[in-house]
Design a protein around this motif. Sequence first.
Motif, PDB file in Angstrom:
ATOM      1  N   ILE A 258      41.268  45.251  42.444  1.00 20.60           N
ATOM      2  CA  ILE A 258      40.858  43.986  41.802  1.00 20.60           C
ATOM      3  C   ILE A 258      40.661  42.858  42.827  1.00 20.60           C
ATOM      4  N   GLU A 259      41.567  42.751  43.771  1.00 24.86           N
ATOM      5  CA  GLU A 259      41.468  41.647  44.729  1.00 24.86           C
ATOM      6  C   GLU A 259      40.283  41.840  45.681  1.00 24.86           C
ATOM      7  N   LYS A 260      40.057  43.094  46.105  1.00 26.79           N
ATOM      8  CA  LYS A 260      38.900  43.342  46.993  1.00 26.79           C
ATOM      9  C   LYS A 260      37.599  43.001  46.260  1.00 26.79           C
ATOM     10  N   LEU A 261      37.503  43.419  45.000  1.00 28.22           N
ATOM     11  CA  LEU A 261      36.294  43.135  44.224  1.00 28.22           C
ATOM     12  C   LEU A 261      36.084  41.622  44.112  1.00 28.22           C
ATOM     13  N   ARG A 262      37.171  40.901  43.844  1.00 26.07           N
ATOM     14  CA  ARG A 262      37.088  39.433  43.735  1.00 26.07           C
ATOM     15  C   ARG A 262      36.620  38.825  45.059  1.00 26.07           C
ATOM     16  N   GLU A 263      37.193  39.315  46.155  1.00 25.99           N
ATOM     17  CA  GLU A 263      36.811  38.793  47.479  1.00 25.99           C
ATOM     18  C   GLU A 263      35.326  39.010  47.768  1.00 25.99           C
ATOM     19  N   TYR A 264      34.792  40.141  47.284  1.00 20.71           N
ATOM     20  CA  TYR A 264      33.365  40.429  47.503  1.00 20.71           C
ATOM     21  C   TYR A 264      32.461  39.656  46.533  1.00 20.71           C
ATOM     22  N   GLY A 265      33.065  38.841  45.671  1.00 26.53           N
ATOM     23  CA  GLY A 265      32.271  37.992  44.796  1.00 26.53           C
ATOM     24  C   GLY A 265      31.933  38.596  43.446  1.00 26.53           C
ATOM     25  N   VAL A 266      32.594  39.714  43.094  1.00 25.15           N
ATOM     26  CA  VAL A 266      32.364  40.311  41.771  1.00 25.15           C
ATOM     27  C   VAL A 266      33.182  39.521  40.740  1.00 25.15           C
ATOM     28  N   LYS A 267      32.586  39.308  39.564  1.00 22.57           N
ATOM     29  CA  LYS A 267      33.286  38.585  38.495  1.00 22.57           C
ATOM     30  C   LYS A 267      34.290  39.517  37.829  1.00 22.57           C
ATOM     31  N   VAL A 268      35.559  39.277  38.056  1.00 25.13           N
ATOM     32  CA  VAL A 268      36.593  40.134  37.469  1.00 25.13           C
ATOM     33  C   VAL A 268      37.424  39.361  36.451  1.00 25.13           C
ATOM     34  N   THR A 269      37.861  40.071  35.427  1.00 29.42           N
ATOM     35  CA  THR A 269      38.700  39.486  34.379  1.00 29.42           C
ATOM     36  C   THR A 269      39.879  40.441  34.154  1.00 29.42           C
ATOM     37  N   ILE A 270      40.878  39.988  33.393  1.00 31.34           N
ATOM     38  CA  ILE A 270      42.109  40.779  33.244  1.00 31.34           C
ATOM     39  C   ILE A 270      42.378  41.102  31.777  1.00 31.34           C
ATOM     40  N   SER A 271      42.589  42.395  31.494  1.00 28.46           N
ATOM     41  CA  SER A 271      42.900  42.820  30.124  1.00 28.46           C
ATOM     42  C   SER A 271      43.928  43.951  30.140  1.00 28.46           C
ATOM     43  N   THR A 272      44.368  44.337  28.928  1.00 30.90           N
ATOM     44  CA  THR A 272      45.434  45.352  28.829  1.00 30.90           C
ATOM     45  C   THR A 272      44.957  46.728  28.363  1.00 30.90           C
ATOM     46  N   ASP A 273      43.777  46.812  27.708  1.00 27.22           N
ATOM     47  CA  ASP A 273      43.226  48.094  27.235  1.00 27.22           C
ATOM     48  C   ASP A 273      43.971  48.598  25.985  1.00 27.22           C
ATOM     49  N   ASP A 274      45.095  49.262  26.186  1.00 26.36           N
ATOM     50  CA  ASP A 274      45.879  49.855  25.077  1.00 26.36           C
ATOM     51  C   ASP A 274      47.363  49.584  25.368  1.00 26.36           C
ATOM     52  N   PRO A 275      47.796  48.322  25.206  1.00 26.68           N
ATOM     53  CA  PRO A 275      49.074  47.906  25.811  1.00 26.68           C
ATOM     54  C   PRO A 275      50.305  48.755  25.500  1.00 26.68           C
ATOM     55  N   PRO A 276      50.579  49.151  24.233  1.00 26.55           N
ATOM     56  CA  PRO A 276      51.814  49.926  24.038  1.00 26.55           C
ATOM     57  C   PRO A 276      51.745  51.318  24.661  1.00 26.55           C
ATOM     58  N   PHE A 277      50.558  51.891  24.740  1.00 24.54           N
ATOM     59  CA  PHE A 277      50.422  53.200  25.393  1.00 24.54           C
ATOM     60  C   PHE A 277      50.818  53.099  26.866  1.00 24.54           C
ATOM     61  N   PHE A 278      50.464  51.960  27.478  1.00 28.00           N
ATOM     62  CA  PHE A 278      50.636  51.828  28.927  1.00 28.00           C
ATOM     63  C   PHE A 278      51.834  50.958  29.288  1.00 28.00           C
ATOM     64  N   HIS A 279      52.693  50.716  28.296  1.00 25.28           N
ATOM     65  CA  HIS A 279      53.918  49.921  28.513  1.00 25.28           C
ATOM     66  C   HIS A 279      53.588  48.594  29.182  1.00 25.28           C
ATOM     67  N   THR A 280      52.537  47.958  28.686  1.00 30.62           N
ATOM     68  CA  THR A 280      52.161  46.680  29.282  1.00 30.62           C
ATOM     69  C   THR A 280      51.930  45.622  28.210  1.00 30.62           C
ATOM     70  N   THR A 281      51.762  44.392  28.678  1.00 29.79           N
ATOM     71  CA  THR A 281      51.382  43.247  27.848  1.00 29.79           C
ATOM     72  C   THR A 281      50.577  42.348  28.784  1.00 29.79           C
ATOM     73  N   MET A 282      49.923  41.318  28.243  1.00 26.84           N
ATOM     74  CA  MET A 282      49.198  40.402  29.130  1.00 26.84           C
ATOM     75  C   MET A 282      50.176  39.700  30.073  1.00 26.84           C
ATOM     76  N   LYS A 283      51.364  39.343  29.587  1.00 26.03           N
ATOM     77  CA  LYS A 283      52.340  38.679  30.472  1.00 26.03           C
ATOM     78  C   LYS A 283      52.730  39.610  31.617  1.00 26.03           C
ATOM     79  N   ARG A 284      52.910  40.878  31.293  1.00 23.92           N
ATOM     80  CA  ARG A 284      53.311  41.832  32.327  1.00 23.92           C
ATOM     81  C   ARG A 284      52.195  42.029  33.367  1.00 23.92           C
ATOM     82  N   GLU A 285      50.947  42.072  32.880  1.00 22.46           N
ATOM     83  CA  GLU A 285      49.824  42.191  33.830  1.00 22.46           C
ATOM     84  C   GLU A 285      49.840  41.016  34.814  1.00 22.46           C
TER      85      GLU A 285
END
Length: 330
Positions: A258-285
């Motif tokens: 993600i950081e390399k893509l951002r540095e190269y000027g690609v527009k990146v955004t942040i999401s969770t996809d399927d949060p309980p499957f992946f034991h994640t939340t937006m806060k955790r990301e």
Amino acid sequence: MSVTDLPKVELHLHIEGAAPPAFIRGLAKEKNIDLSGVFNEDGSYAFTDFWHFLKVYEAATEALKTPEDFGRLTTAVLQESAANGVIYTEAFISPDFCGGGDLGAWREYLHAIEEAARAAEVKDGIILKGIVTPVRHFGPENAKKSALCAAETVGGFITGLGMGGDEKFGQPGDFAYAYDMAREAGLRLTCHAGEWGGPDSIRACLDDLKVERIGHGVRAIEDPALVERLAKDGIVLEVCPGSNIALGVYSKWSDHPIEKLREYGVKVTISTDDPPFFHTTMKREYDRLAETFGYNADSFTEFNITAAHAAFCDADTRAALIKRLETANA
Ligand code: ADE
Ligand code: ZN
């Protein structure tokens, strides 16, 4: 203020994939549906790799039978998103799981989902838009049915088409008819690519489906010419780092591009996809990204403003979102 408390814009969330396991178990119990194999002993979703994940995902949707079930699911999902500071989210919703591709049934499911979304907006101020989702491994004929459902219900709530599923199944061009139909009806377009497929898979989505965003897209990093094209054309990536780590696209957070893509000027955004499957939340990301790459409130506000500009919403909603994001980081 901690970065996890910032308001957030999420562009990539599968409605069924966001179902808390206890919610699915509750529905299955009410309906006497056997979901053996879907859960681990600790109650979490059980899967070993991406292809097994797709099978378990589809098995879990067996508990989601009626429009009312999807209404209840929407309420549960938006409550969790709002608790994570999400102010706007776009959910992938599949006619395949909401009436089997039948337009009349789809309208009933949509009605229930929209009603729940309106209630959540009043209660928590969170806005939901729907992206109709053909499932790639269900094939091009099913995708056409999904695109027809999308074309017939495009409007305030349904604003996009975005294919998910097994990226190794067929070629993006096999789905051009569905995407052409959606584009002609005025839908905005995205497609999962560059998660399990490499740069060519992303290129095919851009060339053959003419999408403006890519779901994941992270494996673009393997091809400098493609990275340059994404940056030049302003293609937005719906990056889901925790999903990529959980499914083994990358083995550790520091390997994530993600950081390399951002540095190269690609527009990146942040999401969770399927949060309980992946034991994640937006806060955790946000927590893990801040820890790994040193992102601060300014960095996350930039990601969120990029997401607001790329959101499949109307101009007034976009302006209000940007105002909320800027005010929170003033
Ligand atoms: N459907 C739900 N999650 C997905 C993912 N990460 N990739 C492709 N299809 C999906
Ligand atoms: Zn996804």
